[in-house]
Write a protein that holds these residues in place. Structure first.
Motif, PDB file in Angstrom:
ATOM      1  N   SER A  17      32.994  39.810  35.559  1.00 50.99           N
ATOM      2  CA  SER A  17      34.076  39.148  36.289  1.00 50.99           C
ATOM      3  C   SER A  17      33.786  39.147  37.783  1.00 50.99           C
ATOM      4  O   SER A  17      33.098  40.038  38.303  1.00 50.99           O
ATOM      5  N   GLN A  18      34.324  38.120  38.466  1.00 51.34           N
ATOM      6  CA  GLN A  18      34.079  37.949  39.898  1.00 51.34           C
ATOM      7  C   GLN A  18      35.406  37.893  40.646  1.00 51.34           C
ATOM      8  O   GLN A  18      36.291  37.109  40.287  1.00 51.34           O
ATOM      9  N   ILE A  19      35.494  38.706  41.684  1.00 46.26           N
ATOM     10  CA  ILE A  19      36.707  38.791  42.498  1.00 46.26           C
ATOM     11  C   ILE A  19      36.371  38.280  43.892  1.00 46.26           C
ATOM     12  O   ILE A  19      35.506  38.820  44.570  1.00 46.26           O
ATOM     13  N   GLY A  20      37.044  37.218  44.330  1.00 47.60           N
ATOM     14  CA  GLY A  20      36.747  36.597  45.617  1.00 47.60           C
ATOM     15  C   GLY A  20      37.255  37.399  46.805  1.00 47.60           C
ATOM     16  O   GLY A  20      37.948  38.410  46.660  1.00 47.60           O
ATOM     17  N   HIS A  21      36.934  36.908  47.982  1.00 45.36           N
ATOM     18  CA  HIS A  21      37.310  37.588  49.233  1.00 45.36           C
ATOM     19  C   HIS A  21      38.833  37.625  49.411  1.00 45.36           C
ATOM     20  O   HIS A  21      39.560  36.739  48.957  1.00 45.36           O
ATOM     21  N   ASP A  22      39.291  38.672  50.058  1.00 46.19           N
ATOM     22  CA  ASP A  22      40.706  38.822  50.443  1.00 46.19           C
ATOM     23  C   ASP A  22      41.669  38.809  49.265  1.00 46.19           C
ATOM     24  O   ASP A  22      42.845  38.464  49.412  1.00 46.19           O
ATOM     25  N   VAL A  23      41.195  39.189  48.102  1.00 45.18           N
ATOM     26  CA  VAL A  23      42.053  39.274  46.924  1.00 45.18           C
ATOM     27  C   VAL A  23      42.789  40.615  46.919  1.00 45.18           C
ATOM     28  O   VAL A  23      42.220  41.643  47.282  1.00 45.18           O
ATOM     29  N   LYS A  24      44.040  40.573  46.485  1.00 43.38           N
ATOM     30  CA  LYS A  24      44.825  41.794  46.310  1.00 43.38           C
ATOM     31  C   LYS A  24      45.204  41.920  44.833  1.00 43.38           C
ATOM     32  O   LYS A  24      45.873  41.038  44.293  1.00 43.38           O
ATOM     33  N   ILE A  25      44.747  43.002  44.212  1.00 40.81           N
ATOM     34  CA  ILE A  25      45.028  43.252  42.801  1.00 40.81           C
ATOM     35  C   ILE A  25      45.908  44.490  42.714  1.00 40.81           C
ATOM     36  O   ILE A  25      45.594  45.534  43.284  1.00 40.81           O
ATOM     37  N   GLY A  26      47.009  44.380  41.975  1.00 41.14           N
ATOM     38  CA  GLY A  26      47.974  45.465  41.898  1.00 41.14           C
ATOM     39  C   GLY A  26      47.538  46.610  41.003  1.00 41.14           C
ATOM     40  O   GLY A  26      46.362  46.728  40.621  1.00 41.14           O
ATOM     41  N   ASN A  27      48.483  47.438  40.635  1.00 42.88           N
ATOM     42  CA  ASN A  27      48.223  48.606  39.796  1.00 42.88           C
ATOM     43  C   ASN A  27      48.224  48.231  38.313  1.00 42.88           C
ATOM     44  O   ASN A  27      48.968  47.345  37.887  1.00 42.88           O
ATOM     45  N   ASN A  28      47.384  48.915  37.558  1.00 47.36           N
ATOM     46  CA  ASN A  28      47.362  48.823  36.090  1.00 47.36           C
ATOM     47  C   ASN A  28      47.050  47.424  35.571  1.00 47.36           C
ATOM     48  O   ASN A  28      47.472  47.048  34.478  1.00 47.36           O
ATOM     49  N   VAL A  29      46.314  46.662  36.335  1.00 43.74           N
ATOM     50  CA  VAL A  29      45.890  45.324  35.911  1.00 43.74           C
ATOM     51  C   VAL A  29      44.700  45.462  34.957  1.00 43.74           C
ATOM     52  O   VAL A  29      43.849  46.344  35.141  1.00 43.74           O
ATOM     53  N   SER A  30      44.639  44.609  33.933  1.00 39.58           N
ATOM     54  CA  SER A  30      43.497  44.573  33.014  1.00 39.58           C
ATOM     55  C   SER A  30      42.878  43.184  33.049  1.00 39.58           C
ATOM     56  O   SER A  30      43.552  42.196  32.727  1.00 39.58           O
ATOM     57  N   ILE A  31      41.609  43.110  33.427  1.00 37.14           N
ATOM     58  CA  ILE A  31      40.894  41.846  33.571  1.00 37.14           C
ATOM     59  C   ILE A  31      39.729  41.855  32.590  1.00 37.14           C
ATOM     60  O   ILE A  31      38.848  42.708  32.664  1.00 37.14           O
ATOM     61  N   MET A  32      39.723  40.900  31.678  1.00 33.65           N
ATOM     62  CA  MET A  32      38.719  40.833  30.628  1.00 33.65           C
ATOM     63  C   MET A  32      37.420  40.193  31.147  1.00 33.65           C
ATOM     64  O   MET A  32      37.324  39.812  32.301  1.00 33.65           O
ATOM     65  N   PRO A  33      36.380  40.052  30.287  1.00 29.02           N
ATOM     66  CA  PRO A  33      35.076  39.586  30.764  1.00 29.02           C
ATOM     67  C   PRO A  33      35.097  38.172  31.340  1.00 29.02           C
ATOM     68  O   PRO A  33      35.869  37.307  30.925  1.00 29.02           O
ATOM     69  N   ASN A  34      34.223  37.980  32.324  1.00 32.01           N
ATOM     70  CA  ASN A  34      33.907  36.658  32.875  1.00 32.01           C
ATOM     71  C   ASN A  34      35.108  35.925  33.448  1.00 32.01           C
ATOM     72  O   ASN A  34      35.209  34.699  33.365  1.00 32.01           O
ATOM     73  N   VAL A  35      36.001  36.669  34.052  1.00 33.26           N
ATOM     74  CA  VAL A  35      37.133  36.081  34.772  1.00 33.26           C
ATOM     75  C   VAL A  35      36.700  35.785  36.204  1.00 33.26           C
ATOM     76  O   VAL A  35      35.975  36.563  36.821  1.00 33.26           O
ATOM     77  N   ASP A  36      37.148  34.639  36.730  1.00 35.18           N
ATOM     78  CA  ASP A  36      36.831  34.241  38.112  1.00 35.18           C
ATOM     79  C   ASP A  36      38.135  34.152  38.896  1.00 35.18           C
ATOM     80  O   ASP A  36      38.974  33.288  38.614  1.00 35.18           O
ATOM     81  N   ILE A  37      38.303  35.046  39.850  1.00 35.44           N
ATOM     82  CA  ILE A  37      39.498  35.055  40.692  1.00 35.44           C
ATOM     83  C   ILE A  37      39.104  34.609  42.093  1.00 35.44           C
ATOM     84  O   ILE A  37      38.300  35.256  42.763  1.00 35.44           O
ATOM     85  N   VAL A  53      49.446  43.043  35.265  1.00 36.55           N
ATOM     86  CA  VAL A  53      49.008  41.721  34.796  1.00 36.55           C
ATOM     87  C   VAL A  53      47.819  41.893  33.851  1.00 36.55           C
ATOM     88  O   VAL A  53      46.944  42.742  34.082  1.00 36.55           O
ATOM     89  N   PHE A  54      47.782  41.083  32.796  1.00 38.53           N
ATOM     90  CA  PHE A  54      46.645  41.022  31.882  1.00 38.53           C
ATOM     91  C   PHE A  54      46.027  39.639  31.993  1.00 38.53           C
ATOM     92  O   PHE A  54      46.725  38.627  31.874  1.00 38.53           O
ATOM     93  N   ILE A  55      44.690  39.577  32.217  1.00 38.25           N
ATOM     94  CA  ILE A  55      43.986  38.299  32.345  1.00 38.25           C
ATOM     95  C   ILE A  55      42.903  38.233  31.282  1.00 38.25           C
ATOM     96  O   ILE A  55      41.982  39.046  31.258  1.00 38.25           O
ATOM     97  N   GLY A  56      43.001  37.260  30.375  1.00 38.59           N
ATOM     98  CA  GLY A  56      42.099  37.135  29.251  1.00 38.59           C
ATOM     99  C   GLY A  56      40.719  36.640  29.633  1.00 38.59           C
ATOM    100  O   GLY A  56      40.486  36.105  30.729  1.00 38.59           O
ATOM    101  N   SER A  57      39.785  36.778  28.720  1.00 44.71           N
ATOM    102  CA  SER A  57      38.376  36.448  28.955  1.00 44.71           C
ATOM    103  C   SER A  57      38.198  35.004  29.412  1.00 44.71           C
ATOM    104  O   SER A  57      38.816  34.084  28.873  1.00 44.71           O
ATOM    105  N   GLY A  58      37.346  34.826  30.416  1.00 45.60           N
ATOM    106  CA  GLY A  58      36.966  33.491  30.856  1.00 45.60           C
ATOM    107  C   GLY A  58      38.020  32.733  31.624  1.00 45.60           C
ATOM    108  O   GLY A  58      37.843  31.537  31.910  1.00 45.60           O
TER     109      GLY A  58
END
Length: 213
Positions: free
Chosen positions: A138-158, A168-173
């Motif tokens: 997974s890729q997290i872009g600049h200046d992103v704010k991610i909260g507590n207890n977030v689950s991010i699955m494979p190959n997510v692009d933020i 928050v839960f974010i599914g694969s891809g």
């Protein structure tokens, strides 16, 4: 010159499902992870019966009272509840695990109990809250704010400048376009494309993503 020997710290994994066993696998494969896993703690032993466990399930989670732990829990709300309980016990030390293949940009702030699987890329000026898990590639872009207890699955692009709320839960891809804000407790389905800010919590699927539940 004599080789320096590093002693490994003893660690238990909370959870024993697929995510926890993946976590164990990546720790074992990473020569820079100086951790020795004692075993798992899980409340749902029946669900584990089909699997061949390489490490012992030591007991129910509530029975864990002291030591070092890693969070192998995918469900954000379950994770939140467990971590709240651990925070009241000063004998429990919640650790983070960052696989040695990850890339972290400058001025990145990461909370407690964060898990970053292989090949995760985190750009500059990013904030990641406590108990957050980011899966393979997974890729997290600049200046992103991610909260507590977030689950991010494979190959997510933020994309850059996004704000991801707690639990928050974010599914694969899934793809989150730059500047989007996602309300806490929201579920994003696999492959969803989020084009605009989500102000109401719920479950979102599709391209462009729409609220399903």
């Amino acid at each position: 010159m004599e080789d320096i020997q590093f002693s490994k710290i003893n660690v238990d994994i909370i959870g024993a499902g697929g995510l926890a066993r993946e976590l164990l696998s990546w720790i074992n494969k990473d020569e820079h992870a100086f951790m020795k896993i004692n075993g798992f703690w899980d409340d749902n032993l029946e669900a584990l019966m089909p699997y061949e466990m390489t490490h012992e399930v030591l007991g129910n989670i509530a029975a864990f009272q002291s030591g070092n732990v890693l969070m192998g829990i995918m469900n954000p709300h379950v994770k939140e509840k467990i971590l709240e309980g651990f925070a009241r016990n000063t004998s429990i030390n919640v650790l983070s695990f960052f696989h040695s293949s990850i890339i972290l940009g400058e001025r990145t702030n990461i909370g407690k109990g964060v898990i970053l699987f292989p090949n995760v890329i985190v750009s500059c000026d990013v904030n990641i809250g406590d108990g957050t898990f980011i899966n393979l590639g997974s890729q997290i872009g600049h200046d992103v704010k991610i909260g507590n207890n977030v689950s991010i699955m494979p190959n997510v692009d933020i994309g850059g400048g996004c704000v991801i709320g707690d639990n928050v839960f974010i599914g694969s891809g899934a793809t989150i376009l730059p500047g989007v804000k996602i309300e806490r407790n929201t579920r994003i389905g696999a492959g969803a494309v989020i084009l605009k800010t989500i102000k109401k919590e719920g479950t979102y699927f599709g391209n462009p993503a729409k609220k399903i539940f």
